[in-house]
Design a protein around this motif. Structure first.
Motif, PDB file in Angstrom:
ATOM      1  N   VAL A 210       0.468  -0.921  -0.004  1.00 35.06           N
ATOM      2  CA  VAL A 210       0.033  -0.127  -0.052  1.00 35.06           C
ATOM      3  C   VAL A 210       1.006   1.401  -0.268  1.00 35.06           C
ATOM      4  CG1 VAL A 210      -1.869  -1.248   0.785  1.00 35.06           C
ATOM      5  CG2 VAL A 210      -0.588  -0.279   2.511  1.00 35.06           C
ATOM      6  N   THR A 211       2.248   1.241   0.606  1.00 34.68           N
ATOM      7  CA  THR A 211       3.030   1.537   0.619  1.00 34.68           C
ATOM      8  C   THR A 211       4.723   1.441   0.067  1.00 34.68           C
ATOM      9  OG1 THR A 211       3.854   4.492   1.819  1.00 34.68           O
ATOM     10  CG2 THR A 211       3.331   2.369   2.630  1.00 34.68           C
ATOM     11  N   ASN A 212       5.342   2.553  -0.434  1.00 35.33           N
ATOM     12  CA  ASN A 212       7.073   2.103  -0.923  1.00 35.33           C
ATOM     13  C   ASN A 212       8.013   2.891   1.437  1.00 35.33           C
ATOM     14  OD1 ASN A 212       6.917   5.203  -1.422  1.00 35.33           O
ATOM     15  ND2 ASN A 212       7.986   5.120  -2.738  1.00 35.33           N
ATOM     16  N   MET A 213       6.404   3.036   1.605  1.00 37.57           N
ATOM     17  CA  MET A 213       7.737   3.223   2.312  1.00 37.57           C
ATOM     18  C   MET A 213       7.557   2.317   3.624  1.00 37.57           C
ATOM     19  SD  MET A 213       6.781   7.494   2.618  1.00 37.57           S
ATOM     20  CE  MET A 213       7.992   8.086   3.568  1.00 37.57           C
ATOM     21  N   PRO A 214       8.235   2.682   4.664  1.00 37.44           N
ATOM     22  CA  PRO A 214       7.521   1.981   6.474  1.00 37.44           C
ATOM     23  C   PRO A 214       7.087   2.324   6.833  1.00 37.44           C
ATOM     24  CG  PRO A 214      10.107   2.985   6.676  1.00 37.44           C
ATOM     25  CD  PRO A 214       9.113   2.958   5.372  1.00 37.44           C
ATOM     26  N   ILE A 215       5.447   1.633   7.524  1.00 34.43           N
ATOM     27  CA  ILE A 215       4.098   1.505   8.384  1.00 34.43           C
ATOM     28  C   ILE A 215       4.794   1.501   9.757  1.00 34.43           C
ATOM     29  CG2 ILE A 215       2.113   0.543   8.710  1.00 34.43           C
ATOM     30  CD1 ILE A 215       1.643  -0.309   5.782  1.00 34.43           C
ATOM     31  N   PHE A 216       4.640   3.030  10.462  1.00 35.68           N
ATOM     32  CA  PHE A 216       4.738   2.609  11.316  1.00 35.68           C
ATOM     33  C   PHE A 216       3.596   2.558  12.618  1.00 35.68           C
ATOM     34  CE2 PHE A 216       8.971   4.198  10.539  1.00 35.68           C
ATOM     35  CZ  PHE A 216       9.324   4.038  10.907  1.00 35.68           C
TER      36      PHE A 216
END
Length: 495
Positions: A210-216
């Motif tokens: 759902v994203t190319n970034m870490p989900i925090f």
């Protein structure tokens, strides 16, 4: 007056006198004689002199030890048992018994097993006035200022016992959060994907990037809209750059599809926590930019549903302009680590800045605060009165908010737990409002009882000593389980 009440209660029940072998060691394993009992051998005799039959504990005086002989003439107390267990196997008739005040948990457990005719090697937990019995009846009466003339109501229940552990899946991505809704497991990862599992058969349903970034931070809810009979499943993720994405989950028996994505604005740094209130009408978020944003989730849902009504040839549509918060609280001097709602308006805020605060979401004002000399890494609300925190030194503490009706102060509960030696990653209360769990990078999961200020009631050790990344309760019909994610495995622990 107390004696009269006791006499009234005695008239309502069959009054019996019980003879049970008294053991001095509470920790001794309970092992019963496996020989079949004769009919009517129930281990007690009625007050009018009719015999209930002899049992393993009703032996001749010459065969008793000196300790047992002395116990035959000691002070006694009247009790009756009750239980909330649904299984008819564990229910006994409403009868008053007379037992020595020196009885401990092991003696009462033997007694219950005898009355129920249970042969298995099991023990029971006992509660008096909602407090767990961890001493003799005599010591408990003294500590709680209860007269021995009273007829004691003793609740019995089965203790936590682990039945087994099953690996759900091998995972290559680190899990950041686990959420369960309707026997569906949602997992967010630091790789930017969401994993979906069916907990009825433990099959993996789908995996979506759902994203190319870490989900925090991650959360999900199921809700209906006024004047709309349909239920919607909504998910929200917080990213490392301050972006918050909200989308609907379209679920079938074979797949879960994320669609109709939009953004929540007004953050510019890592999102550490996103939370729904109890009726899912609000979303709150907080993180490294030290702001708490409060969003109207009814407005968010209406916008998401508009996509459905208009129809689209694609599964996912994005709303370019972010939804602004209805209120922004910019009073936190440090990073916010956890936000949790007590109800629909009041929420708990903990973080690095060493102050614990309770806010009113309607006004944005602080209802109460507690000055804490350590950074709080995670926290959770256990019931209407208590919440727990885990600090930078992996010490867990309980706090009490019952005094808030009289003054704006949070009091520190006496309970403190020092059973992890690395960072605590999960802290979560059980829906029974008595148990809570903690999980840590040290590879252990501990279960605590808020009624005790001692050791955890159960500890789960990771076989590979891998770091526990996230942990949550799973309520499956009449028993509770724990689902954990470590560096390599997604597992379920059954109790």
């Amino acid at each position: 007056m107390l004696k009269n009440k006791a006499n009234d209660r005695k008239k309502k029940r069959t009054n019996s006198s019980v003879k049970v072998k008294h053991e001095t060691s509470e920790d001794e394993e309970i092992i019963e004689n496996n020989e079949p009992e004769s009919e009517g051998d129930n281990g007690y005799s009625s007050k009018n002199g009719s015999s209930g039959g002899s049992d393993d504990y009703d032996t001749a005086d010459e065969e008793l030890s000196e300790n047992e002989k002395s116990g035959k003439n000691e002070k006694q107390v009247q009790i009756y048992f009750t239980t909330n267990m649904k299984n008819e196997k564990y229910k006994i008739e409403n009868t008053t018994y007379t037992v020595p005040v020196s009885f401990k948990r092991i003696d009462l457990s033997r007694m219950i097993k005898k009355l129920l005719g249970i042969k298995e090697n099991i023990s029971f937990e006992f509660l008096i006035s909602k407090k767990i019995l961890r001493c003799s009846l005599e010591e408990f009466l003294k500590e709680n200022n209860i007269l021995s003339e009273n007829v004691l109501c003793i609740e019995y229940t089965l203790p936590i016992t682990k039945k087994g552990c099953t690996d759900i899946d091998k995972i290559s991505e680190w899990i950041s959060k686990l959420v369960i809704i309707d026997k569906k497991l949602y997992c967010s990862t630091f790789e930017g994907s969401l994993l979906f599992y069916d907990l009825t058969n433990f099959n993996k349903i789908n995996e979506k990037t759902v994203t190319n970034m870490p989900i925090f931070s991650f959360n999900s809810c199921k809700r209906n809209i006024p004047n709309d009979e349909s239920y919607y499943r909504e998910s929200v993720i917080g990213l490392s750059n301050g972006t918050i994405k909200v989308f609907l989950n379209e679920e079938t028996n074979e797949d879960i599809i994320t669609k109709n994505e939009l953004y929540l604005s007004n953050h510019d740094d890592m999102i550490k926590s996103v939370e729904f209130n109890k009726d899912c009408s609000l979303i709150i978020s907080g993180g490294s930019d030290k702001k708490i944003n409060i969003y109207d989730n009814n407005d968010v849902m209406n916008r998401l549903r508009e996509f459905n009504n208009k129809g689209s040839s694609t599964n996912k549509r994005k709303m370019k302009n972010g939804v602004a918060p209805v209120k922004c609280i910019h009073k936190e001097p440090g990073i916010i680590t956890t936000l949790s709602f007590f109800d629909n308006t009041k929420f708990l805020c903990t973080g690095i800045e060493k102050n614990i605060k309770i806010y009113d979401a309607k006004t944005g004002n602080i209802c109460s605060s507690f000055s804490y000399n350590k950074s709080v890494m995670c926290s959770d609300i256990l019931n209407g009165n208590l919440f727990a925190t885990a600090d930078e030194q992996s010490v867990i503490k309980l706090f009490d908010v019952r005094c808030l009706q009289e003054k704006s102060v949070i009091s520190l509960n006496e309970n403190k737990y020092y059973f992890h030696d690395k960072i605590i990653t999960s802290l979560q209360g059980n829906k029974n409002e008595l148990y809570f769990l903690s999980a840590s990078h040290d590879g252990y999961i501990n279960i605590y009882d808020v009624r005790l200020n001692k050791l955890p009631v159960y500890t789960i050790e990771n076989k590979e000593k891998s770091k526990i990344l996230s942990c949550t309760w799973f309520y499956n019909e009449d028993h509770h389980s724990i689902i954990s994610a470590d560096e390599h495995n997604l597992s379920i622990h059954n109790f």
